[in-house]
Design a protein around this motif. Structure first.
Motif, PDB file in Angstrom:
ATOM      1  N   VAL A  16      -9.748  12.263  28.658  1.00  0.00           N
ATOM      2  CA  VAL A  16     -10.813  13.206  28.990  1.00  0.00           C
ATOM      3  C   VAL A  16     -11.401  12.786  30.330  1.00  0.00           C
ATOM      4  O   VAL A  16     -11.812  11.639  30.503  1.00  0.00           O
ATOM      5  N   LYS A  17     -11.419  13.681  31.283  1.00  0.00           N
ATOM      6  CA  LYS A  17     -11.811  13.379  32.656  1.00  0.00           C
ATOM      7  C   LYS A  17     -13.154  12.662  32.719  1.00  0.00           C
ATOM      8  O   LYS A  17     -14.195  13.211  32.337  1.00  0.00           O
ATOM      9  N   PHE A  44      -1.589   1.186  27.142  1.00  0.00           N
ATOM     10  CA  PHE A  44      -1.971   2.557  27.465  1.00  0.00           C
ATOM     11  C   PHE A  44      -1.566   2.897  28.898  1.00  0.00           C
ATOM     12  O   PHE A  44      -1.262   2.008  29.699  1.00  0.00           O
ATOM     13  N   PRO A  45      -1.592   4.197  29.267  1.00  0.00           N
ATOM     14  CA  PRO A  45      -1.209   4.593  30.629  1.00  0.00           C
ATOM     15  C   PRO A  45      -2.173   4.082  31.702  1.00  0.00           C
ATOM     16  O   PRO A  45      -3.275   3.593  31.418  1.00  0.00           O
ATOM     17  N   GLU A  46      -1.755   4.227  32.935  1.00  0.00           N
ATOM     18  CA  GLU A  46      -2.573   3.864  34.102  1.00  0.00           C
ATOM     19  C   GLU A  46      -3.933   4.567  34.048  1.00  0.00           C
ATOM     20  O   GLU A  46      -4.011   5.774  33.796  1.00  0.00           O
ATOM     21  N   LEU A  47      -5.014   3.804  34.268  1.00  0.00           N
ATOM     22  CA  LEU A  47      -6.382   4.348  34.303  1.00  0.00           C
ATOM     23  C   LEU A  47      -6.727   5.131  33.027  1.00  0.00           C
ATOM     24  O   LEU A  47      -7.444   6.132  33.068  1.00  0.00           O
ATOM     25  N   SER A  48      -6.242   4.652  31.896  1.00  0.00           N
ATOM     26  CA  SER A  48      -6.363   5.395  30.639  1.00  0.00           C
ATOM     27  C   SER A  48      -7.800   5.590  30.175  1.00  0.00           C
ATOM     28  O   SER A  48      -8.098   6.562  29.478  1.00  0.00           O
ATOM     29  N   LEU A  49      -8.700   4.703  30.541  1.00  0.00           N
ATOM     30  CA  LEU A  49     -10.084   4.810  30.057  1.00  0.00           C
ATOM     31  C   LEU A  49     -10.900   5.862  30.797  1.00  0.00           C
ATOM     32  O   LEU A  49     -11.946   6.296  30.305  1.00  0.00           O
ATOM     33  N   THR A  50     -10.427   6.285  31.962  1.00  0.00           N
ATOM     34  CA  THR A  50     -11.155   7.284  32.751  1.00  0.00           C
ATOM     35  C   THR A  50     -10.338   8.531  33.023  1.00  0.00           C
ATOM     36  O   THR A  50     -10.893   9.566  33.414  1.00  0.00           O
ATOM     37  N   GLY A  51      -9.021   8.447  32.835  1.00  0.00           N
ATOM     38  CA  GLY A  51      -8.120   9.423  33.403  1.00  0.00           C
ATOM     39  C   GLY A  51      -7.815   9.040  34.842  1.00  0.00           C
ATOM     40  O   GLY A  51      -8.531   8.227  35.462  1.00  0.00           O
ATOM     41  N   TYR A  52      -6.728   9.603  35.366  1.00  0.00           N
ATOM     42  CA  TYR A  52      -6.364   9.327  36.760  1.00  0.00           C
ATOM     43  C   TYR A  52      -7.217  10.231  37.644  1.00  0.00           C
ATOM     44  O   TYR A  52      -6.836  11.375  37.956  1.00  0.00           O
ATOM     45  N   PRO A  54      -9.041   9.663  41.029  1.00  0.00           N
ATOM     46  CA  PRO A  54      -9.406   8.828  42.183  1.00  0.00           C
ATOM     47  C   PRO A  54     -10.772   9.138  42.774  1.00  0.00           C
ATOM     48  O   PRO A  54     -11.509   8.219  43.158  1.00  0.00           O
ATOM     49  N   GLU A  55     -11.132  10.411  42.843  1.00  0.00           N
ATOM     50  CA  GLU A  55     -12.395  10.772  43.486  1.00  0.00           C
ATOM     51  C   GLU A  55     -13.601  10.305  42.684  1.00  0.00           C
ATOM     52  O   GLU A  55     -14.713  10.209  43.223  1.00  0.00           O
ATOM     53  N   LEU A  56     -13.417  10.021  41.400  1.00  0.00           N
ATOM     54  CA  LEU A  56     -14.506   9.547  40.550  1.00  0.00           C
ATOM     55  C   LEU A  56     -14.485   8.035  40.367  1.00  0.00           C
ATOM     56  O   LEU A  56     -15.398   7.468  39.763  1.00  0.00           O
ATOM     57  N   ALA A  57     -13.452   7.396  40.872  1.00  0.00           N
ATOM     58  CA  ALA A  57     -13.195   6.006  40.516  1.00  0.00           C
ATOM     59  C   ALA A  57     -14.330   5.059  40.906  1.00  0.00           C
ATOM     60  O   ALA A  57     -14.691   4.166  40.137  1.00  0.00           O
ATOM     61  N   SER A  58     -14.907   5.239  42.084  1.00  0.00           N
ATOM     62  CA  SER A  58     -15.981   4.331  42.497  1.00  0.00           C
ATOM     63  C   SER A  58     -17.186   4.435  41.570  1.00  0.00           C
ATOM     64  O   SER A  58     -17.806   3.423  41.220  1.00  0.00           O
ATOM     65  N   ASP A  59     -17.506   5.649  41.151  1.00  0.00           N
ATOM     66  CA  ASP A  59     -18.641   5.840  40.244  1.00  0.00           C
ATOM     67  C   ASP A  59     -18.342   5.331  38.840  1.00  0.00           C
ATOM     68  O   ASP A  59     -19.264   4.939  38.107  1.00  0.00           O
ATOM     69  N   LEU A  60     -17.060   5.343  38.459  1.00  0.00           N
ATOM     70  CA  LEU A  60     -16.670   4.958  37.100  1.00  0.00           C
ATOM     71  C   LEU A  60     -16.204   3.511  37.008  1.00  0.00           C
ATOM     72  O   LEU A  60     -15.873   3.050  35.908  1.00  0.00           O
ATOM     73  N   ALA A  61     -16.188   2.785  38.124  1.00  0.00           N
ATOM     74  CA  ALA A  61     -15.614   1.430  38.142  1.00  0.00           C
ATOM     75  C   ALA A  61     -16.259   0.557  37.070  1.00  0.00           C
ATOM     76  O   ALA A  61     -17.480   0.516  36.909  1.00  0.00           O
ATOM     77  N   ASN A 201       3.450   6.515  29.563  1.00  0.00           N
ATOM     78  CA  ASN A 201       2.953   7.581  30.415  1.00  0.00           C
ATOM     79  C   ASN A 201       1.904   8.392  29.660  1.00  0.00           C
ATOM     80  O   ASN A 201       1.784   8.304  28.436  1.00  0.00           O
ATOM     81  N   TYR A 202       1.163   9.192  30.393  1.00  0.00           N
ATOM     82  CA  TYR A 202       0.206  10.109  29.787  1.00  0.00           C
ATOM     83  C   TYR A 202       0.903  11.247  29.029  1.00  0.00           C
ATOM     84  O   TYR A 202       2.070  11.560  29.282  1.00  0.00           O
ATOM     85  N   SER A 203       0.150  11.897  28.163  1.00  0.00           N
ATOM     86  CA  SER A 203       0.461  13.258  27.737  1.00  0.00           C
ATOM     87  C   SER A 203      -0.619  14.155  28.339  1.00  0.00           C
ATOM     88  O   SER A 203      -1.743  13.710  28.570  1.00  0.00           O
ATOM     89  N   GLY A 204      -0.279  15.399  28.627  1.00  0.00           N
ATOM     90  CA  GLY A 204      -1.267  16.324  29.173  1.00  0.00           C
ATOM     91  C   GLY A 204      -1.534  16.129  30.649  1.00  0.00           C
ATOM     92  O   GLY A 204      -0.792  15.456  31.361  1.00  0.00           O
ATOM     93  N   GLU A 205      -2.635  16.724  31.107  1.00  0.00           N
ATOM     94  CA  GLU A 205      -2.968  16.749  32.530  1.00  0.00           C
ATOM     95  C   GLU A 205      -4.096  15.773  32.829  1.00  0.00           C
ATOM     96  O   GLU A 205      -5.023  15.598  32.039  1.00  0.00           O
ATOM     97  N   THR A 206      -4.013  15.140  33.981  1.00  0.00           N
ATOM     98  CA  THR A 206      -5.091  14.279  34.440  1.00  0.00           C
ATOM     99  C   THR A 206      -5.077  14.238  35.960  1.00  0.00           C
ATOM    100  O   THR A 206      -4.008  14.178  36.581  1.00  0.00           O
ATOM    101  N   GLY A 207      -6.264  14.337  36.557  1.00  0.00           N
ATOM    102  CA  GLY A 207      -6.374  14.261  38.009  1.00  0.00           C
ATOM    103  C   GLY A 207      -5.609  15.334  38.753  1.00  0.00           C
ATOM    104  O   GLY A 207      -5.219  15.130  39.905  1.00  0.00           O
ATOM    105  N   GLY A 208      -5.408  16.477  38.118  1.00  0.00           N
ATOM    106  CA  GLY A 208      -4.648  17.551  38.743  1.00  0.00           C
ATOM    107  C   GLY A 208      -3.150  17.416  38.615  1.00  0.00           C
ATOM    108  O   GLY A 208      -2.390  18.253  39.108  1.00  0.00           O
ATOM    109  N   TRP A 209      -2.699  16.355  37.941  1.00  0.00           N
ATOM    110  CA  TRP A 209      -1.276  16.128  37.713  1.00  0.00           C
ATOM    111  C   TRP A 209      -0.948  16.439  36.251  1.00  0.00           C
ATOM    112  O   TRP A 209      -1.665  16.024  35.348  1.00  0.00           O
ATOM    113  N   LYS A 210       0.131  17.137  36.016  1.00  0.00           N
ATOM    114  CA  LYS A 210       0.589  17.392  34.660  1.00  0.00           C
ATOM    115  C   LYS A 210       1.640  16.349  34.303  1.00  0.00           C
ATOM    116  O   LYS A 210       2.747  16.341  34.840  1.00  0.00           O
TER     117      LYS A 210
END
Length: 252
Positions: A16-17, A44-52, A54-61, A201-210
């Motif tokens: 979830v984004k 778990f997949p890359e950046l699994s706790l936030t979703g992939y 990037p534009e939110l990453a600094s705020d979510l670090a 890998n992920y299932s579904g869409e994250t960060g604009g990537w399916k």
């Protein structure tokens, strides 16, 4: 020759984004399911706790101090379930950009970190790269961690092999368009280094990537041993025994 079997759970799940709270609850659920099915290591997949994202990453670090969320609940789950948990998130740094990283939560209560060493084009706008490799030592096995673009650099896996790695464990975000070339690279890493390569890998869409899903394991000769063939939510359970791999798929 290694004598102890290690069972991995490769969790192919959505995110979830930006909602660390919701993603964390799903992580805890999947960790319990993996443990109930005999897993030793849950990844778990890359950046699994936030979703992939990037534009939110600094705020979510993530604050990775021992008394911070989500470090505490993941550590408690690892201890309660008796498994190693490898989850992904942006990790705070001393600079203005975070790392793409992994939290490695051990049953002992210790939490360690891995920071992605190789960034895809465009990621350096939002992230900085780490400079140290990471190996999980468990039951006599040495399991090297990689996060997505790490495996694109042949030196990363070669250095893992030179350090004695028995397997190469990758958390990724791969889309359908990227799957063919990336899977060929992962297959090559297995053959070049003569060790199994495991990819979640992920299932579904994250960060604009399916995401295409298709989490899988290649044997040391590059053959696909066990695979999730689609993008549905699933868990690839596989056991590494004396360099041989066997497994099954669970729907989740």
């Amino acid at each position: 020759m290694k004598s102890s079997d290690v069972t991995f759970a490769l969790v192919q799940c959505p995110a979830v984004k930006g909602r660390i709270d919701l993603n964390l609850q799903n992580h805890l659920k999947y960790v319990a399911l993996a443990a109930a099915n005999g897993a030793d290591i849950v990844i778990f997949p890359e950046l699994s706790l936030t979703g992939y994202e990037p534009e939110l990453a600094s705020d979510l670090a993530l604050d990775t101090s021992a008394d911070a969320d989500p470090v505490i609940p993941l550590s408690e789950a690892a201890q309660t379930q008796g498994v190693i948990v490898v989850s992904g998130g942006p990790l705070q740094s001393d600079g203005t950009r975070p790392y793409i990283g992994a939290l490695i939560s051990y049953p002992s209560g210790i939490t360690e970190l891995y920071r992605k060493q190789h960034l895809h084009p465009g990621e350096s706008e939002y992230f900085i790269a780490g400079n140290e490799s990471y190996v999980i030592s468990y039951k006599g096995q040495q399991i090297a961690l990689a996060i997505c673009a790490d495996f694109c650099n042949p030196d990363h896996s070669a250095e893992a092999k030179a350090a004695g790695a028995d397997a190469y464990l990758c958390s990724v975000l791969i889309s359908e368009n990227g799957f063919a070339p990336d899977s060929q690279l992962l297959q090559s890493r297995a053959r070049e280094n003569v060790f199994p390569v495991l990819m979640t890998n992920y299932s579904g869409e994250t960060g604009g990537w399916k995401s295409c899903g298709k989490s899988r394991v290649w044997s040391s000769d590059g053959e696909v041993i066990i695979a999730s063939e689609g993008s549905e939510n699933s868990m690839v359970l596989c056991t590494l025994s004396n360099g041989k791999v066997s497994g099954k798929i669970l729907d989740i």
